[in-house]
Design an enzyme around this catalytic site. Structure first.
Site, PDB file in Angstrom:
ATOM      1  N   TYR A 144      33.107  39.063   9.176  1.00 33.96           N
ATOM      2  CA  TYR A 144      33.467  39.011  10.590  1.00 33.96           C
ATOM      3  C   TYR A 144      33.950  37.627  11.000  1.00 33.96           C
ATOM      4  CZ  TYR A 144      31.613  43.619  11.882  1.00 33.96           C
ATOM      5  OH  TYR A 144      31.407  44.971  12.018  1.00 33.96           O
ATOM      6  N   LYS A 194      26.730  45.171  -2.605  1.00 34.61           N
ATOM      7  CA  LYS A 194      27.707  45.693  -3.569  1.00 34.61           C
ATOM      8  C   LYS A 194      27.775  44.654  -4.682  1.00 34.61           C
ATOM      9  CE  LYS A 194      30.838  48.622  -4.973  1.00 34.61           C
ATOM     10  NZ  LYS A 194      30.599  50.021  -5.340  1.00 34.61           N
ATOM     11  N   ASP A 226      27.491  52.065  -1.404  1.00 39.94           N
ATOM     12  CA  ASP A 226      28.004  53.431  -1.566  1.00 39.94           C
ATOM     13  C   ASP A 226      26.847  54.404  -1.815  1.00 39.94           C
ATOM     14  OD1 ASP A 226      27.981  51.778  -3.879  1.00 39.94           O
ATOM     15  OD2 ASP A 226      29.248  53.139  -5.019  1.00 39.94           O
ATOM     16  N   ASP A 250      26.951  47.179   9.922  1.00 39.74           N
ATOM     17  CA  ASP A 250      27.729  47.922  10.912  1.00 39.74           C
ATOM     18  C   ASP A 250      27.831  49.389  10.489  1.00 39.74           C
ATOM     19  OD1 ASP A 250      29.572  48.290  13.108  1.00 39.74           O
ATOM     20  OD2 ASP A 250      31.197  48.270  11.641  1.00 39.74           O
ATOM     21  N   ASP A 254      25.340  52.656  11.955  1.00 43.96           N
ATOM     22  CA  ASP A 254      25.974  53.789  12.633  1.00 43.96           C
ATOM     23  C   ASP A 254      25.663  55.099  11.916  1.00 43.96           C
ATOM     24  OD1 ASP A 254      26.914  52.649  14.872  1.00 43.96           O
ATOM     25  OD2 ASP A 254      29.032  52.750  14.372  1.00 43.96           O
TER      26      ASP A 254
HETATM   27  C1  LIG Z   1      31.103  51.041 -10.413  1.00 40.15           C
HETATM   28  C2  LIG Z   1      31.804  50.508  -9.191  1.00 40.15           C
HETATM   29  C3  LIG Z   1      32.438  49.173  -9.464  1.00 40.15           C
HETATM   30  C4  LIG Z   1      32.804  51.524  -8.667  1.00 40.15           C
HETATM   31  C5  LIG Z   1      33.517  51.021  -7.426  1.00 40.15           C
HETATM   32  O1  LIG Z   1      32.903  50.470  -6.501  1.00 40.15           O
HETATM   33  O2  LIG Z   1      34.741  51.191  -7.363  1.00 40.15           O
HETATM   34  C6  LIG Z   1      32.218  52.899  -8.347  1.00 40.15           C
HETATM   35  O3  LIG Z   1      31.297  52.822  -7.291  1.00 40.15           O
HETATM   36  C7  LIG Z   1      33.344  53.812  -7.983  1.00 40.15           C
HETATM   37  O4  LIG Z   1      33.448  54.189  -6.818  1.00 40.15           O
HETATM   38  O5  LIG Z   1      34.162  54.129  -8.867  1.00 40.15           O
HETATM   39  C1  LIG Z   2      32.759  46.527  18.480  1.00 39.00           C
HETATM   40  C2  LIG Z   2      32.553  46.033  17.070  1.00 39.00           C
HETATM   41  C3  LIG Z   2      33.215  44.716  16.854  1.00 39.00           C
HETATM   42  C4  LIG Z   2      31.077  45.991  16.707  1.00 39.00           C
HETATM   43  C5  LIG Z   2      30.844  45.516  15.308  1.00 39.00           C
HETATM   44  O1  LIG Z   2      31.511  45.953  14.367  1.00 39.00           O
HETATM   45  O2  LIG Z   2      29.936  44.690  15.126  1.00 39.00           O
HETATM   46  C6  LIG Z   2      30.335  47.315  16.880  1.00 39.00           C
HETATM   47  O3  LIG Z   2      30.807  48.292  16.006  1.00 39.00           O
HETATM   48  C7  LIG Z   2      28.882  47.066  16.657  1.00 39.00           C
HETATM   49  O4  LIG Z   2      28.348  47.550  15.644  1.00 39.00           O
HETATM   50  O5  LIG Z   2      28.255  46.363  17.471  1.00 39.00           O
END
Ligand SMILES: CC(C)[C@H](C(=O)O)[C@@H](O)C(=O)O
Ligand SMILES: CC(C)[C@H](C(=O)O)[C@@H](O)C(=O)O
Lengths: 361, 361
Positions: A144, A194, A226, A250, A254
């Site tokens: 950010y 990650k 992920d 973030d 959510d």
């Molecule tokens: C293993 C990892 C580096 C890979 C990625 O993040 O791309 C996996 O999560 C995928 O989505 O193929």
């Molecule tokens: C509005 C946006 C910039 C903000 C963020 O990503 O931090 C919102 O999504 C939050 O989570 O407060």
């Protein structure tokens, strides 16, 4: 008699109408607990752009500086979406406030209330087991705010770049927030990263492991972002405190909010090292329902409760609000979005919910 | 008679056992469609580190270079998790292959099969309405590969940094992949970004809008990543093609995979500008169940189907595999993880599922 000065920034969309209810609740709290709460209201966000040409006018920033805490509504809307990035409400107001006051520790609780488990988009057998997490999100660094950030080059070779950046000190202080929160809860921190791709995440893991040594009573686990988005759907009960960098927090917060199915109930706190903070609902400005008196004021009211608890240390007052909210929900005094289509005619208005909570206080 | 050379890289964990089934299926396809498929197997991942000291030995890379396409299993596991980032299986093998062959376009289909809707972690009324999406993920740029990336400074001020970076050309080619995919499907692209915070996302939006002008038959919408993780839970039917940058695609595709509740069914394709590609299951190496003969081979078998379709242009052969898989599922020939606890004794083994599919071909 304790005297506090609160800067109130209602903002755009449903912000002003839900803030009006939080205002009433704070008045009721002041009476019951003998506090002097001075609430000063300031313009922020899109409406401040329209009135003053800037999403965070100098008077607003000055008002916040003089306050003991900020109660924030919500900002933004389609009207201001095409402004340049730096002038938009989100960046110019919200991100500026976060970084100006160094509000690095963002706490986003999310739980499935047993009475409202049917609202969760998760399968009944999963939702019924419940979820009760706090996302502890780093809020003043990462991608950010990392520099450099910009555009370079020409034609098809023109490129944009953003920098994700974390120092040991930044990671350490947010990790401490997470372990402190876990200690008061179920004693588990799941750190989201990650680390198989990002150097920032490798340092994140390293420092988090160091901090963990000071908290032998707390368990630390690491999970890739992920995989985290997946496990939260499969077994949300596995999580207690989720420790996240700015961007991952973030996303994860959510997702957790949606898993509860009741976004309109979720507050958040953004706090700095001296306890000063900004408190705001987790949901957005919801321009589509603004002005109709149907928005749920509870997230805003619980944000006021977090303000009392974390910035003013008025724990009893905060507990009183939380208790009144739980009572209100179990009494079925609900805004429409919490009710099924067939029950919708029992919906209470924004003001009715606020009044009910005040009367319980 | 068409002759093709396929590099087979089984990898770690369940990789070898599910690959054995894909191998059988390709043999059956070769017979039925009169193709000559030469399959050469190479070491990759953790087992290659153990045998050759490198996750992607030179012989493996050379074998891939001589092939018409790569059929990949899965790599990694706890055993190699503490190696330095650059030596780990994921980075040293998978990310190197992606970038070496410029496999920029990653297609990750995810759907809720009506017969298997009960496996989805989503509420029954939501899952029943179905989901059928393709995540089109940019795979060779963004924060995965952006430079600079590293560690600097000393003590508590030491900091890590990663660079997210996208050029117009990179955004344009992946956007075109997404619009082409949408044109063959339900005609909708939802582009996922964080344009309220990232400069990369602003450029992403701009270029995506430009590309959209060439596809008047396709609708384009933009959604923030945080909101996308929410809307996918609330109304997954709203989505058709999800266009994502590398990091956001990693997150969104895994969320979609989990929403289907049947990770073991999901293939993926990573393709470059000349149609050469790497095809692999969406799930991981699952070391916990490796070697037991219970892993679902279908994701690997459908990866072989995508290989036939996208790299070899053998559309009839690919259709035959897809049809046999659908038949197998509706005949209830399922591995254990697709069955409820009570039905688990009806589970078929990895090899039984593979054999059943071969026999249908
Ligand atoms: C293993 C990892 C580096 C890979 C990625 O993040 O791309 C996996 O999560 C995928 O989505 O193929
Ligand atoms: C509005 C946006 C910039 C903000 C963020 O990503 O931090 C919102 O999504 C939050 O989570 O407060």
């Amino acid at each position: 008699m304790s005297t506090y000065n609160i800067a109130v920034l209602p903002g755009d969309g449903i912000g002003p109408e839900v803030m009006a209810e939080a205002h009433k609740v704070l008045d009721a709290i002041a009476t019951r607990f003998g506090l002097t709460l001075t609430l000063n209201t300031f313009d922020v966000g899109g409406c401040a752009i329209d009135k003053h040409g800037h999403a965070l006018p100098p008077a607003t920033l000055a008002g916040c500086e003089q306050a003991d805490a900020i109660l924030f509504g919500s900002i933004g809307g389609p009207k201001w979406d095409s402004l340049p990035l730096e002038q938009r409400p989100e960046r110019a107001a919200l991100l500026t406030l976060r970084s100006h006051f160094d509000l690095f520790s963002n706490l986003r609780p999310a739980r499935i209330y047993p009475d409202l488990a049917h609202l969760s988009p998760l399968r009944e057998d999963i939702a019924r087991r419940g979820m009760d997490v706090v996302v502890v999100r780093e809020l003043t660094s990462g991608i950010y705010f990392g520099q450099p950030k910009g555009l370079e080059g020409e034609g098809e070779q023109q490129y944009a770049f953003d920098t994700m950046r974390y120092s040991r000190a930044e990671i350490r202080r947010i990790a401490i927030s997470a372990f402190e929160a876990a200690r008061k809860r179920r004693g588990k921190v799941t750190s989201v990263d990650k680390a198989n791709v990002l150097v920032c995440s490798r340092l994140w893991r390293e420092v988090t492991e160091e901090v963990a040594k000071d908290y032998p009573d707390v368990t630390l686990e690491h999970i890739y972002i992920d995989n985290a988005t997946m496990q939260l759907l499969k077994s949300p009960t596995d999580f207690d405190v989720l420790l996240c960098s700015n961007l991952f927090g973030d996303i994860i917060s959510d997702e957790c909010a949606m898993i509860t199915g009741s976004m309109g109930l979720l507050p958040s706190a953004s706090i700095n090292g001296s306890g000063f903070g900004l408190f705001e609902p987790a949901g957005g400005s919801a321009p589509d329902i603004a002005g109709q008196g149907i928005a749920n004021p509870i997230a805003q009211i619980l944000s006021a409760s977090m303000l009392l608890r974390y910035s003013l240390n008025e724990v009893d007052a905060a507990d009183a609000i939380d208790k009144a909210v739980v009572q209100t929900l179990s009494d079925g005094v609900l805004t429409g979005e919490l009710l099924s289509q067939e029950q919708r005619h029992h919906a209470h208005s924004t003001a009715q919910v606020g009044d009910y909570i005040c009367q319980l206080i």
